[in-house]
Structure formats: C-alpha cells, structure tokens
Design a protein around this motif. Structure first.
Motif, PDB file in Angstrom:
ATOM      1  N   MET A   1       0.815  -1.148  -0.021  1.00 56.94           N
ATOM      2  CA  MET A   1       0.011   0.024  -0.135  1.00 56.94           C
ATOM      3  C   MET A   1       0.947   1.315   0.071  1.00 56.94           C
ATOM      4  N   ILE A   2       0.357   2.020  -0.960  1.00 59.35           N
ATOM      5  CA  ILE A   2       1.302   3.258  -1.056  1.00 59.35           C
ATOM      6  C   ILE A   2       0.585   4.371  -0.109  1.00 59.35           C
ATOM      7  N   GLU A   3       1.208   5.295   0.724  1.00 61.13           N
ATOM      8  CA  GLU A   3       0.553   6.328   1.457  1.00 61.13           C
ATOM      9  C   GLU A   3       1.036   7.461   1.383  1.00 61.13           C
ATOM     10  N   PRO A   4       0.398   8.708   1.216  1.00 61.27           N
ATOM     11  CA  PRO A   4       0.996  10.113   1.432  1.00 61.27           C
ATOM     12  C   PRO A   4       1.586  10.372   2.613  1.00 61.27           C
ATOM     13  N   PHE A   5       2.857  11.089   2.659  1.00 66.34           N
ATOM     14  CA  PHE A   5       3.772  11.191   3.492  1.00 66.34           C
ATOM     15  C   PHE A   5       3.851  12.905   3.597  1.00 66.34           C
ATOM     16  N   ARG A   6       3.816  13.273   4.740  1.00 69.73           N
ATOM     17  CA  ARG A   6       4.311  14.825   5.124  1.00 69.73           C
ATOM     18  C   ARG A   6       5.297  14.687   6.093  1.00 69.73           C
ATOM     19  N   ILE A   7       6.596  15.483   5.961  1.00 69.37           N
ATOM     20  CA  ILE A   7       7.350  15.856   6.831  1.00 69.37           C
ATOM     21  C   ILE A   7       6.755  16.588   8.101  1.00 69.37           C
ATOM     22  N   ASP A   8       7.147  16.346   9.199  1.00 69.31           N
ATOM     23  CA  ASP A   8       6.655  17.268  10.306  1.00 69.31           C
ATOM     24  C   ASP A   8       7.484  16.586  11.464  1.00 69.31           C
ATOM     25  N   ILE A   9       8.833  17.223  11.651  1.00 67.35           N
ATOM     26  CA  ILE A   9       9.686  16.825  12.612  1.00 67.35           C
ATOM     27  C   ILE A   9       9.204  17.558  14.088  1.00 67.35           C
ATOM     28  N   PRO A  10       8.900  16.566  15.223  1.00 66.79           N
ATOM     29  CA  PRO A  10       8.643  17.114  16.448  1.00 66.79           C
ATOM     30  C   PRO A  10       9.368  18.328  16.927  1.00 66.79           C
ATOM     31  N   GLN A  11       8.936  19.182  17.490  1.00 68.08           N
ATOM     32  CA  GLN A  11       9.591  20.638  17.868  1.00 68.08           C
ATOM     33  C   GLN A  11      10.567  20.039  18.951  1.00 68.08           C
ATOM     34  N   ALA A  12      10.022  19.065  19.738  1.00 65.22           N
ATOM     35  CA  ALA A  12      11.224  18.381  20.876  1.00 65.22           C
ATOM     36  C   ALA A  12      12.374  18.163  20.314  1.00 65.22           C
ATOM     37  N   ASP A  13      12.238  17.520  19.078  1.00 63.23           N
ATOM     38  CA  ASP A  13      13.734  17.079  18.625  1.00 63.23           C
ATOM     39  C   ASP A  13      14.422  18.246  18.223  1.00 63.23           C
ATOM     40  N   LEU A  14      13.855  19.360  17.512  1.00 59.68           N
ATOM     41  CA  LEU A  14      14.667  20.499  16.994  1.00 59.68           C
ATOM     42  C   LEU A  14      15.116  21.148  18.471  1.00 59.68           C
ATOM     43  N   ASP A  15      14.435  21.237  19.358  1.00 57.97           N
ATOM     44  CA  ASP A  15      14.706  21.799  20.709  1.00 57.97           C
ATOM     45  C   ASP A  15      16.079  21.132  20.932  1.00 57.97           C
ATOM     46  N   ASP A  16      16.063  19.691  21.202  1.00 59.87           N
ATOM     47  CA  ASP A  16      17.334  19.072  21.577  1.00 59.87           C
ATOM     48  C   ASP A  16      18.627  19.224  20.614  1.00 59.87           C
ATOM     49  N   LEU A  17      18.369  19.356  19.413  1.00 66.79           N
ATOM     50  CA  LEU A  17      19.273  19.671  18.575  1.00 66.79           C
ATOM     51  C   LEU A  17      19.925  21.020  18.991  1.00 66.79           C
ATOM     52  N   ALA A  18      19.167  22.062  19.142  1.00 61.96           N
ATOM     53  CA  ALA A  18      19.675  23.471  19.475  1.00 61.96           C
ATOM     54  C   ALA A  18      20.569  23.163  20.773  1.00 61.96           C
ATOM     55  N   ASP A  19      19.942  22.669  21.627  1.00 59.91           N
ATOM     56  CA  ASP A  19      20.721  22.341  23.042  1.00 59.91           C
ATOM     57  C   ASP A  19      22.078  21.527  22.907  1.00 59.91           C
ATOM     58  N   ARG A  20      21.795  20.485  21.929  1.00 57.96           N
ATOM     59  CA  ARG A  20      23.136  19.832  22.136  1.00 57.96           C
ATOM     60  C   ARG A  20      24.253  20.660  21.257  1.00 57.96           C
ATOM     61  N   LEU A  21      23.650  21.386  20.350  1.00 56.95           N
ATOM     62  CA  LEU A  21      24.857  22.226  19.521  1.00 56.95           C
ATOM     63  C   LEU A  21      25.280  23.287  20.412  1.00 56.95           C
ATOM     64  N   ALA A  22      24.653  23.904  21.441  1.00 58.08           N
ATOM     65  CA  ALA A  22      24.973  25.178  22.336  1.00 58.08           C
ATOM     66  C   ALA A  22      26.037  24.512  23.392  1.00 58.08           C
ATOM     67  N   ARG A  23      25.859  23.195  23.525  1.00 60.59           N
ATOM     68  CA  ARG A  23      26.593  22.658  24.371  1.00 60.59           C
ATOM     69  C   ARG A  23      27.857  21.690  23.918  1.00 60.59           C
ATOM     70  N   THR A  24      28.280  21.953  22.757  1.00 59.15           N
ATOM     71  CA  THR A  24      29.253  21.247  21.870  1.00 59.15           C
ATOM     72  C   THR A  24      30.765  21.324  22.864  1.00 59.15           C
TER      73      THR A  24
END
Length: 365
Positions: A1-24
């Motif tokens: 079965m083929i299903e439509p897909f939409r990119i929707d990264i959770p905000q928590a993942d983006l916040d975690d990324l920013a935090d990790r970058l800040a603490r490099t």
C-alpha cells in the motif's frame, strides 16, 4: 500500500538539536592546521553556529512539503519517495537515486526541468532519511535495486529509466540487471573504471592520468569510507549522539568532493546533514558501505555516462565500454560528485538528452 507522507519533525527534536549544538565540547587545534588534520575548527564552528542560530528547519521543511511525498513497505522495509508526474501523460518515467552522504535533496533543483518531459520517482535509500533505519543485514545495492523494481511496478510504470551517482549509480546499474525488460536505459554520473591489466587497450595520455588518480584513491581511500565499510555500528555511535560530529562527517565530504567554482549553499548542505541527524540514520546509512560488494555491477541495458571534472574519479571510456553498452558520453568542465546540486542545468540537460534519445530510437523501432 502506498500512503501520502508529510514531513513534520517534532519540535522537541529541534529543541534537543539546538541544545546539543549549544553544549558542544570542542577539541583544540594546532596553529595553522588548515586541512592537514581534517576539517578546520573555525569553519566547523561557523557552520555549527549558523545551524543553531540562523538556519531555519521549518522554512526548509515547508519547502520540501510542497513536493508530493509517499511511503510504502517493500521487503519488510519502509521506503520514502517523492513522485512528481509530468504534464505529459505518456512521458517516460525516471527513478533518480542518491548516494552517500547525499539524499533525495540532491535532486531538488532538477525536479522542475526534468518533470517537463519525465515522470519522476525519487526514493530515499533504505537506511537513509525518511526511509528510516534498516533492521537486518543485506540491504546492498542489488537488494535496493529489486525494491526499486517493485516500487515502479506498484506505481504502474511498465517502462522507465534509471539515473544515479555514487551508490545511486550502482543501484541504477543493478536495476537495469534486475528488470532489463522494463529499464530502457541507465544514466550515471559516477562510474569507477579501475585499472585493468588484461584489457589490452592502448590508452591516451589523458586516460592514463585518470587511472593514476584511481590508483591514488585506491591506495588512499577516504577514512570515512573505510571506517563505514569496516565498522559502521562503531561510527554510528558518535554521529548519532553529536550533531557537530555528524556535521563534520558530512561537511568534509561536501568540501572535498565538490567543484570550488560551483559551491553548494550552506543551508542546502545543512538540510542534508539535518536529515541524517533528525532521522538517526548515521549507522544505517553507513552499513551500505559494509554490505555492498566491491566490483563492477553488470548491466545489460544501454548506459549513458556524464563525467564531471571535479568528481572523486573520472571514468575512462575505453574501459567502461568493455563492460557496458555505452550509448552516450559527456564530459563537463564544471561540477563534482554532487552534480545535480552543483550544476543542475547541465545535469538535467544531459539526463534529458540521453533518455529522450533512447525513447525516440525505441519509438522508431
């Protein structure tokens, strides 16, 4: 079965990324190191700071969502793909396959020009990006090619072409072997032609120079490729835990494998890096280096080759012709390993010329 897909990264993942970058936790660097020891510290800090404070994932996510995305399960694996139909109902379909450390993003700038004449299917390799991690051994180029054949069958395409660079070239050639009755031709912008002492061919001075480059590459394989081939799981730990580690790992390849006269925009590169980071596919993408056997990939269908001046290696035509039915050969003075991103106009026109030429000949036959 083929299903439509939409990119929707959770905000928590983006916040975690920013935090990790800040603490490099940054390493030191010797004075005047340049590139002698690897990726320069100042440049990496510049990229990391832009990723944290200036780069806007949501803006790029919205742009990507303007494309029609889908997912389907093939051979137990999720497969993400973009499917753009041409306004010409009877257009030939093309499946475009990226490599490492690229993604489906490589083809963004050629979607519009190529879709004028072709239906486009642009998958994410299993283990990469939105196809998600693989969970078992054996997802090599041959198995991926068979998955692509099934994908094209599900989409209803009885005849289609295949295009790829890097791993995408091997997958496309393997697809020609897996479904020769359906694949009209394969276009590649990366075709290694290692020295062949049994060839018995007198090569030009220019071709011998290209072989010297191949010999140097074989003797000094990029550490990233060697490590991913030997221990992809070990490599996956630091890359999955540190966004700056993932950034350095990929940005170094973009720095070394592109034409300095056709630089790739930092935001485009960061979107590619973010795709690996946000989908946690560092280890699974690296496994393709481990699982894919070395050596030439046989292909019984017509082949077109585009050689870009700043690629990792440049193909030698007389050696390529010993293995493949070469119907088209182009040499470009600009462009490197990521040609569809670096010189999209030249790339798209070469792909169009090859496949439309095959289609016309097939129609006359």
């Amino acid at each position: 079965m083929i299903e439509p897909f939409r990119i929707d990264i959770p905000q928590a993942d983006l916040d975690d990324l920013a935090d990790r970058l800040a603490r490099t936790r940054w390493p030191n660097e010797v004075a005047d190191a340049g590139w002698d020891y690897g990726f320069p510290l100042a440049r990496l800090k510049e990229l990391a700071d832009h990723w944290r404070t200036g780069y806007d994932w949501r803006r790029h996510e919205a742009a990507l969502n303007r494309l029609p995305h889908f997912t389907t399960e093939i051979d137990g694996q999720n497969v993400h793909f973009v499917h753009v139909r041409s306004p010409k109902p009877d257009a030939l379909a093309l499946v475009l396959t990226h490599g490492w450390p690229g993604s489906f993003l490589e083809f963004l700038d050629v979607v519009e020009p190529l879709s004028r004449d072709f239906h486009l299917v642009i998958p994410s390799i299993p283990g990469y990006g939105f196809s998600g991690p693989t969970h078992e051994r054996g997802w090599d180029t041959g198995r991926i090619a068979r998955a692509w054949a099934e994908l094209m069958r599900r989409l209803g395409y009885e005849r289609y072409g295949a295009q790829g660079g890097d791993f995408g070239a091997g997958i496309s050639l393997a697809l020609g072997a897996a479904a020769p009755e359906r694949v009209v031709g394969v276009h590649v912008n990366y075709l290694p032609t290692p020295p062949d002492p049994d060839a018995g061919i007198d090569l030009s001075e220019a071709d011998e120079a290209r072989l010297d480059q191949v010999r140097q590459l074989m003797a000094n394989r990029p550490p990233c490729q060697a490590l991913q081939a030997l221990a992809p799981q070990t490599v996956g730990y630091p890359l999955t835990d540190s966004p700056v580690g993932q950034l350095a790992w990929i940005a170094e390849r973009f720095a070394h494998w592109t034409d300095p006269r056709a630089p790739i925009d930092d935001d485009r590169m960061l979107t590619d890096v973010a795709l690996y980071w946000l989908t946690a596919t560092a280890a699974s993408s690296a496994r393709l280096h481990h699982d894919t056997p070395r050596g030439a990939v046989p292909c019984p269908v017509p082949v077109g080759v585009a050689v870009f001046a700043h690629d990792i290696t440049r193909s030698v035509r007389p050696l390529a012709e010993r293995r493949y039915d070469i119907r088209h050969w182009s040499e470009f003075e600009r462009g490197g390993h990521f040609a569809a991103m670096e010189v999209p106009e030249a790339f798209a026109e070469d792909v169009r010329t090859f496949f439309l030429g095959l289609d016309r000949r097939a129609g006359q036959g």
